[in-house]
Design an enzyme around this catalytic site. Structure first.
Site, PDB file in Angstrom:
ATOM      1  N   THR A 176       0.844  -1.194   0.000  1.00 13.22           N
ATOM      2  CA  THR A 176       0.000   0.000   0.000  1.00 13.22           C
ATOM      3  C   THR A 176       0.879   1.244   0.000  1.00 13.22           C
ATOM      4  OG1 THR A 176      -1.813  -1.094   1.134  1.00 13.22           O
ATOM      5  CG2 THR A 176      -1.528   1.229   1.636  1.00 13.22           C
ATOM      6  N   ARG A 204     -14.678  -6.548   0.286  1.00 13.20           N
ATOM      7  CA  ARG A 204     -13.873  -6.346   1.506  1.00 13.20           C
ATOM      8  C   ARG A 204     -13.281  -4.926   1.492  1.00 13.20           C
ATOM      9  NH1 ARG A 204      -8.293  -4.816   2.654  1.00 13.20           N
ATOM     10  NH2 ARG A 204      -7.681  -5.806   4.593  1.00 13.20           N
ATOM     11  N   GLY A 206     -10.646  -2.471   3.721  1.00  9.75           N
ATOM     12  CA  GLY A 206      -9.643  -2.491   4.799  1.00  9.75           C
ATOM     13  C   GLY A 206      -9.628  -1.186   5.565  1.00  9.75           C
ATOM     14  N   ASP A 207      -8.520  -0.947   6.226  1.00 11.46           N
ATOM     15  CA  ASP A 207      -8.368   0.247   7.060  1.00 11.46           C
ATOM     16  C   ASP A 207      -8.148   1.522   6.240  1.00 11.46           C
ATOM     17  OD1 ASP A 207      -5.883  -1.140   6.361  1.00 11.46           O
ATOM     18  OD2 ASP A 207      -4.920   0.578   7.319  1.00 11.46           O
ATOM     19  N   GLY A 230      -5.045  -4.775   7.408  1.00 11.62           N
ATOM     20  CA  GLY A 230      -6.184  -3.903   7.692  1.00 11.62           C
ATOM     21  C   GLY A 230      -7.099  -4.431   8.779  1.00 11.62           C
TER      22      GLY A 230
HETATM   23  N1  ASP Z   1      -3.857  -1.898   4.948  1.00 11.72           N
HETATM   24  C1  ASP Z   1      -4.125  -2.442   3.655  1.00 11.72           C
HETATM   25  C2  ASP Z   1      -5.379  -3.261   3.730  1.00 11.72           C
HETATM   26  O1  ASP Z   1      -5.504  -4.058   4.633  1.00 11.72           O
HETATM   27  C3  ASP Z   1      -3.021  -3.297   3.112  1.00 11.72           C
HETATM   28  C4  ASP Z   1      -1.635  -2.734   3.272  1.00 11.72           C
HETATM   29  O2  ASP Z   1      -1.436  -1.716   3.916  1.00 11.72           O
HETATM   30  O3  ASP Z   1      -0.693  -3.324   2.729  1.00 11.72           O
HETATM   31  O4  ASP Z   1      -6.185  -3.138   2.853  1.00 11.72           O
END
Ligand code: ASP
Length: 306
Positions: A176, A204, A206-207, A230
């Site tokens: 990311t 889905r 994520g964070d 996440g």
């Molecule tokens: N935080 C991101 C997610 O879970 C993935 C990442 O940061 O690599 O979607």
């Protein structure tokens, strides 16, 4: 007017293999320099983080925009957010398809829609309504990514947690992206963009697009962007936690370290954070084997590391 300006960017926190580290470093440094250059020319922190993240979204080394991981149905679904610290305005987009620059869509949501967050088909509809260019999944996809997807599908033991904590030799990885900037006018901005995690279920989220989790910016304290697993990060609202700790007197470095320790202690989480306060002090912390990171500080000095 605050004459100091600075930027810090990350390209993901996880087990980045040796042969991918150079690409991560080059991409992060390019992004940090681009963002800094914008501020050097009088541009705002908001422009700086957008341009930095866009450059990493274009770079297939990273899990954002082009090069995003595929979900379990071989589709690309992306999450992103951008925030500015004066009015705490933010825009975010989740599970969106067919967009090359989710961070720009997030910014347009912030600036031209009555909302803060749009998801899926609705986000895409909005993008079309403002004449944002759309692309096919094939254009966002790299061959490497499709090969990875086939290997994941064939791997009965596949567990997403392993790509963050380390699983030597199993699969090549990518991260990311995020950026935090302080401009000469005292504005702090933060942005994060991701393709999420490999083989995630359709829908889905994520964070990364969740305010206070994937990013936060408040001129009174700091700006933060996070990365990592996440499902663990979003339980502890880490970006806002770092900002609150800075507000209570911690340095960005101590606040970052404390937050990652809390993430580990409280939910056995995995991830990393970058932070920049209103004086241009920077901090970062991670508990994965690596985090790709680059910065240009208030003296114009560029640094890159993994
Ligand atoms: N935080 C991101 C997610 O879970 C993935 C990442 O940061 O690599 O979607």
């Amino acid at each position: 007017m605050n004459m100091s300006y600075a930027i810090i960017v990350h390209g993901g926190a996880w087990d980045i293999p040796l042969d991918e580290q150079e690409g991560h470093k080059v991409g992060c440094l390019k992004a940090a320099r681009l963002g800094y250059h914008f501020m050097d020319e009088g541009g705002s922190a908001l422009n700086a983080v957008e341009v930095a993240v866009r450059s990493m979204e274009e770079d297939p080394v990273f899990d954002a925009g082009r090069g995003s991981f595929l979900n379990s149905e071989a589709d690309v679904e992306m999450d992103a957010m951008i925030m500015e610290g004066k009015n705490l305005d933010f825009g975010s987009v989740a599970a969106v398809q067919s967009i090359s620059h989710p961070v720009t869509l997030a910014r347009r949501i912030m600036e031209t829609s009555p909302h803060c967050m749009l998801v899926g088909e609705g986000a895409l509809k909005f993008a079309r309504s403002i004449c944002m260019e759309t692309v096919t999944t094939a254009e966002l996809l790299t061959n490497k990514e499709f090969e990875r997807w086939k290997r994941i599908k064939a791997d009965r033991d596949y567990q997403v947690r392993r790509i963050f904590e380390g699983d030597p030799g199993k699969l090549e990885k990518r991260g990311t992206v995020g950026a935090v900037a302080l401009d000469r006018y005292g504005l702090i901005a933060a942005a994060t963009s991701t393709g999420g995690t490999p083989n995630k279920l359709p829908g889905r989220v994520g964070d990364s697009p969740i305010v206070g989790c994937g990013a936060y910016a408040d001129n009174d304290s700091a700006g933060v962007s996070t990365t990592g697993l996440g499902e663990s990060l979003m339980k502890v609202i880490p970006a806002r936690r770092v900002c609150d700790s800075v507000k209570n007197g911690m340095t960005p470095l101590d606040a970052s370290i404390e937050t990652i320790q809390y993430l580990k202690r409280r939910v056995n989480g995995l991830g990393g954070v970058i932070a920049l306060d209103h004086k241009g002090h920077m901090g970062y912390a991670f508990n994965t084997p690596h985090m790709a990171c680059a910065s240009v500080d208030v003296n114009g000095k560029a640094t890159v590391f993994i």
